[in-house]
Design a protein around this motif. Structure first.
Motif, short mmCIF file in Angstrom:
data_model
loop_
_atom_site.label_atom_id
_atom_site.label_comp_id
_atom_site.label_asym_id
_atom_site.label_seq_id
_atom_site.Cartn_x
_atom_site.Cartn_y
_atom_site.Cartn_z
N ILE A 126 -29.42 17.42 25.34
CA ILE A 126 -28.31 17.69 25.46
C ILE A 126 -27.65 19.14 25.64
N ILE A 127 -26.88 19.12 26.64
CA ILE A 127 -26.19 20.35 26.92
C ILE A 127 -24.83 20.61 26.06
N ALA A 128 -24.80 21.66 25.41
CA ALA A 128 -23.51 21.39 24.28
C ALA A 128 -22.89 23.06 24.20
N ASP A 129 -21.78 22.94 23.85
CA ASP A 129 -20.94 24.30 23.48
C ASP A 129 -21.67 24.87 22.33
N GLU A 130 -21.84 25.88 22.24
CA GLU A 130 -22.54 26.77 21.08
C GLU A 130 -21.88 26.64 19.91
N ILE B 111 -24.96 19.66 15.69
CA ILE B 111 -25.89 18.84 16.18
C ILE B 111 -27.26 18.90 15.61
N LEU B 112 -27.79 20.23 15.66
CA LEU B 112 -29.00 21.04 15.22
C LEU B 112 -29.24 20.25 13.73
N SER B 113 -28.53 20.40 12.80
CA SER B 113 -28.45 20.18 11.45
C SER B 113 -28.15 18.66 10.85
N GLU B 114 -27.43 18.10 11.78
CA GLU B 114 -27.24 16.66 11.26
C GLU B 114 -27.34 15.52 12.39
N GLY C 62 -16.99 44.10 35.43
CA GLY C 62 -18.35 44.69 35.19
C GLY C 62 -19.14 44.23 34.19
N TYR C 63 -19.25 43.09 34.06
CA TYR C 63 -20.26 42.43 33.27
C TYR C 63 -20.29 40.92 33.63
N PRO C 64 -21.24 40.07 33.43
CA PRO C 64 -21.34 38.83 33.75
C PRO C 64 -20.82 37.89 32.80
N PRO C 65 -20.54 36.69 33.18
CA PRO C 65 -19.87 35.60 32.20
C PRO C 65 -20.81 35.28 31.25
N ASP C 66 -20.29 34.77 30.19
CA ASP C 66 -21.18 34.01 29.09
C ASP C 66 -20.55 32.58 28.84
N TYR C 67 -21.27 31.61 29.20
CA TYR C 67 -20.36 30.34 29.35
C TYR C 67 -20.66 29.74 27.97
#
Length: 244
Positions: free
Chosen positions: A120-124, A130-133, A66-71
């Motif tokens: 870069i495609i990355a896991d959340e 990655i953003l900070s370092e 009943g709801y979409p996946p969030d990858y």
């Protein structure tokens, strides 16, 4: 635990708990293993954009839950801090700098690098790190920002190439793709420089199958599309798509 065992475990957990379950990013070969292990109707694959090759597998169906996946995927843009003196960066530069932060390879999806910029495609879960370092890629000081998508201009280009080969052996086709001698091509297999569908392919005497994607370290990547008849000298013409 094998990929197939992990896929069945995640599928069972999805049905028993009535939730979506997910893998980390998978290579093309691992995706094929997942699809061969479970009912294809109960698994989805997504890698952050429609031209991504490394993808996460999702188990469960939206119509049932009943709801979409969030990858849980984030897209990060890498830009040079000083454009005037920046050098071009490569996929290898970006991957190396990312892994040097302590990031595991399966937490990172595709990397697209063109000129002085990359995505870069990355896991959340690892995107904040990655953003900070991530401060330097290759010789370039860089800035990293989160964006909504990978621009269409970063879509890999493919150029069709028709070559003649003595046989539909992997080493012969690699030689034809990159204008190498049989000896040069064979040595790449012996040095573990060749992968097919994301999996190391050490035996150059084996045949390739239509649709196989071949990566050759230091040379590039191509897809084997089809054979296309014979030459007068009895050689086989094959059609390849070379990634540019």
């Amino acid at each position: 635990m094998t990929i197939k065992e992990r896929a069945n475990e995640l599928l069972e957990r999805s049905f028993s708990r009535n939730i979506f379950t997910y893998t980390d990013f998978l290579t093309s070969a691992e995706q094929a293993e997942v699809l061969s292990a479970v009912n294809e109707n109960a698994v989805g694959l997504f890698g952050g954009c429609d031209f991504a090759e490394r993808k996460k597998a999702c188990f469960g169906r939206e119509k049932d839950l009943g709801y979409p996946p969030d990858y849980s995927i984030r897209i990060l843009k890498i830009s040079p801090s000083g454009i005037k003196f920046a050098e071009d960066i490569t996929h290898r530069d970006v991957l190396g700098a990312t892994l040097n932060l302590g990031v595991e390879r399966d937490k990172v999806g595709d990397i697209f690098a063109v000129g002085k910029e990359a995505y870069i495609i990355a896991d959340e879960k690892i995107s904040p790190l990655i953003l900070s370092e991530l401060k330097r890629v290759g010789r370039n000081p860089v800035e990293v920002t989160e964006v909504d998508c990978v621009p269409e201009t970063f879509r890999p280009r493919r150029e069709e190439k028709r070559v003649s080969v003595a046989a539909i052996r992997a080493d012969a086709i690699v030689g034809g793709a990159f204008n190498l001698s049989r000896e040069e091509s064979s040595s790449l297999f012996l040095k573990s420089c060749v992968s097919v569908n994301g999996k190391e392919f050490p035996d150059g005497s084996k045949k390739l199958k239509y649709g196989d994607t071949v990566s050759v370290r230091g040379h590039g990547k191509f897809a084997f599309i089809r054979d296309d008849g014979e030459s007068r000298k009895g050689k086989t013409f094959v059609v390849l798509e070379i990634y540019r």
